[in-house]
Design a protein around this motif. Structure first.
Motif, PDB file in Angstrom:
ATOM      1  N   GLY A 191      28.001   7.474 -11.975  1.00 49.34           N
ATOM      2  CA  GLY A 191      26.735   6.914 -12.373  1.00 49.34           C
ATOM      3  C   GLY A 191      26.777   5.820 -13.375  1.00 49.34           C
ATOM      4  O   GLY A 191      27.981   5.491 -13.861  1.00 49.34           O
TER       5      GLY A 191
ATOM      6  N   LEU B  95      18.060   1.818 -15.477  1.00 52.59           N
ATOM      7  CA  LEU B  95      17.998   0.997 -14.140  1.00 52.59           C
ATOM      8  C   LEU B  95      16.565   0.876 -13.869  1.00 52.59           C
ATOM      9  O   LEU B  95      15.649   1.578 -14.108  1.00 52.59           O
ATOM     10  CB  LEU B  95      18.573   2.112 -13.014  1.00 52.59           C
TER      11      LEU B  95
ATOM     12  N   TYR C  44      17.059   0.321  -5.787  1.00 46.63           N
ATOM     13  CA  TYR C  44      17.496   1.565  -4.910  1.00 46.63           C
ATOM     14  C   TYR C  44      19.025   1.805  -5.492  1.00 46.63           C
ATOM     15  O   TYR C  44      20.030   1.315  -6.005  1.00 46.63           O
ATOM     16  CB  TYR C  44      17.689   0.891  -3.583  1.00 46.63           C
ATOM     17  N   GLY C  45      19.190   3.271  -5.547  1.00 50.94           N
ATOM     18  CA  GLY C  45      20.238   3.757  -5.847  1.00 50.94           C
ATOM     19  C   GLY C  45      20.388   4.226  -7.330  1.00 50.94           C
ATOM     20  O   GLY C  45      19.574   3.450  -8.179  1.00 50.94           O
ATOM     21  N   SER C  46      21.349   5.204  -7.812  1.00 45.64           N
ATOM     22  CA  SER C  46      21.390   5.554  -9.144  1.00 45.64           C
ATOM     23  C   SER C  46      22.554   5.253  -9.965  1.00 45.64           C
ATOM     24  O   SER C  46      22.709   5.431 -10.914  1.00 45.64           O
ATOM     25  CB  SER C  46      21.155   7.221  -9.283  1.00 45.64           C
ATOM     26  N   ASN C  47      23.725   4.527  -8.962  1.00 43.53           N
ATOM     27  CA  ASN C  47      24.850   4.229  -9.562  1.00 43.53           C
ATOM     28  C   ASN C  47      24.759   2.961 -10.213  1.00 43.53           C
ATOM     29  O   ASN C  47      23.840   2.269 -10.195  1.00 43.53           O
ATOM     30  CB  ASN C  47      25.904   4.112  -8.625  1.00 43.53           C
ATOM     31  N   ASP C  48      25.571   2.663 -11.165  1.00 35.06           N
ATOM     32  CA  ASP C  48      25.548   1.272 -11.813  1.00 35.06           C
ATOM     33  C   ASP C  48      25.715   0.106 -11.061  1.00 35.06           C
ATOM     34  O   ASP C  48      26.590  -0.094 -10.092  1.00 35.06           O
ATOM     35  CB  ASP C  48      27.022   1.367 -12.672  1.00 35.06           C
TER      36      ASP C  48
ATOM     37  N   GLY D 228      25.569   5.900  -1.272  1.00 34.70           N
ATOM     38  CA  GLY D 228      24.300   5.669  -1.643  1.00 34.70           C
ATOM     39  C   GLY D 228      23.574   4.796  -0.764  1.00 34.70           C
ATOM     40  O   GLY D 228      23.862   4.525   0.442  1.00 34.70           O
TER      41      GLY D 228
ATOM     42  N   THR E 251      16.464   7.025  -2.069  1.00 33.58           N
ATOM     43  CA  THR E 251      17.260   6.610  -2.971  1.00 33.58           C
ATOM     44  C   THR E 251      16.674   5.479  -3.894  1.00 33.58           C
ATOM     45  O   THR E 251      17.114   5.060  -4.760  1.00 33.58           O
ATOM     46  CB  THR E 251      18.406   5.897  -2.323  1.00 33.58           C
TER      47      THR E 251
END
Length: 417
Positions: free
Chosen positions: A30, A38, A43-47, A325, A358
C-alpha cells in the motif's frame, strides 16, 4: 503489460539519464506512510507513483469494452494528469502545478491514456495534444523508447501504435526520417529459424543480438495488426486457424504478427502459461503476460486458438488479480473478451464487478448503461414529439445556461520475459 515491469522500466530509465533511481514499488504494497492521500477518482489503493496513469487507463478502457460508463471523476482525474505539452507522467500528485524538468513524462503512460480517453470520447483536445507530443518524440528509426529520447523498444512502440490507431491515424503514415513505427517494430522480429523463431525481442543487446521475449512478442502481435490493448479478435493473417511462422522475403506487419503468434502458441502449448524467472527466485507462472498472450493469440487467429491459456487463467488468476489491482483485472477483462469468454462469469468470478470495486462507482454498469442510454433516447424522442416542440426545449436550456458556467478539464518493461 503489468505494473512491475512499468516500475522497473521507469527506474531503469532514471538510471540511464544519470539520476538516482527511485526504489521500485511493490505492486502488493500500500502507500507508504509519507504518501499523500490517494485522489478520490483514482483506481486502486496501492501507491500510484509508478503506475497511476497506466492502471487508470487500463481500468477505464476495460470498463468501456464491457459497457460500463466510468465515473466522471475517474475520467477527469486521468485527463487532469496531462502536462501542458500533451505528455503524461506515471503519476502527478499535484496536477495543478505545471510540469517542469523534474516531472518524468513517458511514452507508455501517454499512449495508454490516449487509448482510454479516445475510447470514452469527448476528450479530443486531450488526446490530440498527447498524440502531437508522441509524434514529437518519435525516434529516427520510427519507434519509441519508454522515456522520450531513449532507444526504441518493442513494448513502447507497440503501445504508441495502439494510441495512433485509437485516434484514427494510420501508424504507417507517422514517419520520422523515412521510418514508420512498423519499420521499428519489424526490426525487433526474429526469423523463423533458430531459437525464438518468430518472436520479437524487447531490444537488441549491446552486441545487436535479438533474444526472444514473450512479453514483447504479445505486445508486438497486437500492434502489428494495427490495434490497441483491447483488440478485436481474428484480425490477422491466417485468422481462423493456427498461426504459422513463415519467412517470405521481408515480412510485413501482418506476416510478423502471425509469426509472433506462432511463437506464443508454442510457448503456452505445454502448460497453458508463460513462465517468469525473477532474480533470486525459482521459475513461476507469469499470469500477467499469459493474459497478454491470450489477447495476442485471439487478435491474430481468433478465440479458438487462445483457449488453452484462457482456461489456465480462469483457474489460476484470481489471487494474482486481487493482489495486483485494477490493471490486472483489466488485463483479464481484455483476455476474456478477446477469447470469447464472459468477463462477468470468469470461472465463478465477476471480473467487471471486481474491477469496478477498485475505484469510484461507475455511472452505469453493463445492462444498466444500455438501459440508461435507451431511456435517454426515449426521453429525447418524447420531447421532440411533444406539442411544445424542440424550440421550447432549446429555450429552457438557454435560460438555464445564462446562470451556469461549465469547466471542462481536459514496461514499462525491462527486457526479460
Amino acid at each position: 503489460m503489468n505494473f512491475r515491469r512499468s516500475a522497473a522500466a521507469l527506474a531503469a530509465a532514471v538510471a540511464v539519464i544519470g539520476s538516482a533511481a527511485p526504489a521500485v514499488a511493490d505492486a502488493s504494497a500500500g502507500p507508504s506512510p509519507s504518501s499523500p492521500a490517494l485522489p478520490a477518482g483514482l483506481y486502486g489503493s496501492n501507491d500510484p507513483q509508478y503506475d497511476g496513469v497506466w492502471r487508470q487507463s487500463l481500468a477505464l478502457l476495460a470498463q468501456h469494452t464491457v459497457g460500463v460508463r466510468p465515473a466522471a471523476q475517474a475520467v477527469d482525474w486521468l485527463a487532469g494528469q496531462q502536462c501542458a505539452d500533451g505528455s503524461f507522467a506515471a503519476f502527478r500528485a499535484e496536477p495543478g502545478r505545471a510540469c517542469d524538468a523534474k516531472v518524468m513524462v513517458d511514452t507508455n503512460s501517454t499512449a495508454a491514456a490516449v487509448q482510454a480517453l479516445a475510447a470514452l470520447g469527448g476528450r479530443d483536445a486531450v488526446t490530440g495534444k498527447a498524440v502531437t507530443w508522441l509524434k514529437s518524440v518519435q525516434n529516427k528509426d520510427g519507434g519509441w523508447g519508454y522515456m522520450p529520447g531513449g532507444p526504441s523498444d518493442t513494448n513502447s512502440t507497440s503501445v504508441v501504435i495502439g494510441a495512433l490507431a485509437a485516434v484514427g491515424q494510420k501508424p504507417e503514415s507517422v514517419v520520422k526520417d523515412g521510418k514508420s513505427p512498423y519499420d521499428a517494430l519489424l526490426a525487433f522480429a526474429l526469423p523463423c529459424s533458430g531459437d525464438g523463431a518468430g518472436a520479437f525481442a524487447y531490444q537488441p543487446d549491446k552486441k545487436g543480438k535479438l533474444t526472444a521475449n514473450a512479453d514483447a512478442t504479445a505486445a508486438a502481435v497486437v500492434a502489428a495488426l494495427g490495434q490497441g490493448m483491447a483488440p478485436e479478435a481474428g484480425k490477422g493473417k491466417d485468422a481462423g486457424g493456427e498461426a504459422r511462422c513463415e519467412d517470405a522475403g521481408k515480412p510485413g506487419p501482418d506476416r510478423a504478427a502471425a509469426n509472433g503468434a506462432s511463437y506464443l502458441a508454442q510457448a503456452v502449448a505445454k502448460d497453458g502459461h508463460l513462465t517468469s524467472a525473477l532474480p533470486g527466485a525459482s521459475d513461476q507462472p507469469d499470469v500477467g503476460n499469459t493474459a497478454d498472450t491470450v489477447v495476442a493469440l485471439a487478435a491474430q487467429s481468433g478465440p479458438a486458438q487462445a483457449q488453452k491459456p484462457l482456461k489456465w487463467l480462469e483457474k489460476n488468476s484470481e489471487a494474482w488479480a486481487k493482489q495486483s489491482g485494477p490493471a490486472a483485472y483489466a488485463q483479464l477483462v481484455f483476455a476474456a473478451r478477446a477469447a470469447g469468454a464472459d468477463p462477468r462469469h470468469f470461472s465463478g468470478v465477476d471480473l467487471v464487478e471486481r474491477l469496478n470495486a477498485t475505484g469510484p462507482a461507475p455511472e452505469a454498469a453493463g445492462k444498466d448503461a444500455k438501459n440508461a442510454e435507451d431511456a435517454k433516447s426515449s426521453k429525447d424522442t418524447a420531447k421532440s414529439d411533444s406539442p411544445f416542440g424542440v424550440w421550447w426545449t432549446v429555450g429552457v436550456f438557454l435560460v438555464a445556461g445564462a446562470g451556469i458556467g461549465f469547466l471542462l478539464s481536459g514496461r514499462k518493461k525491462q527486457g526479460q520475459p
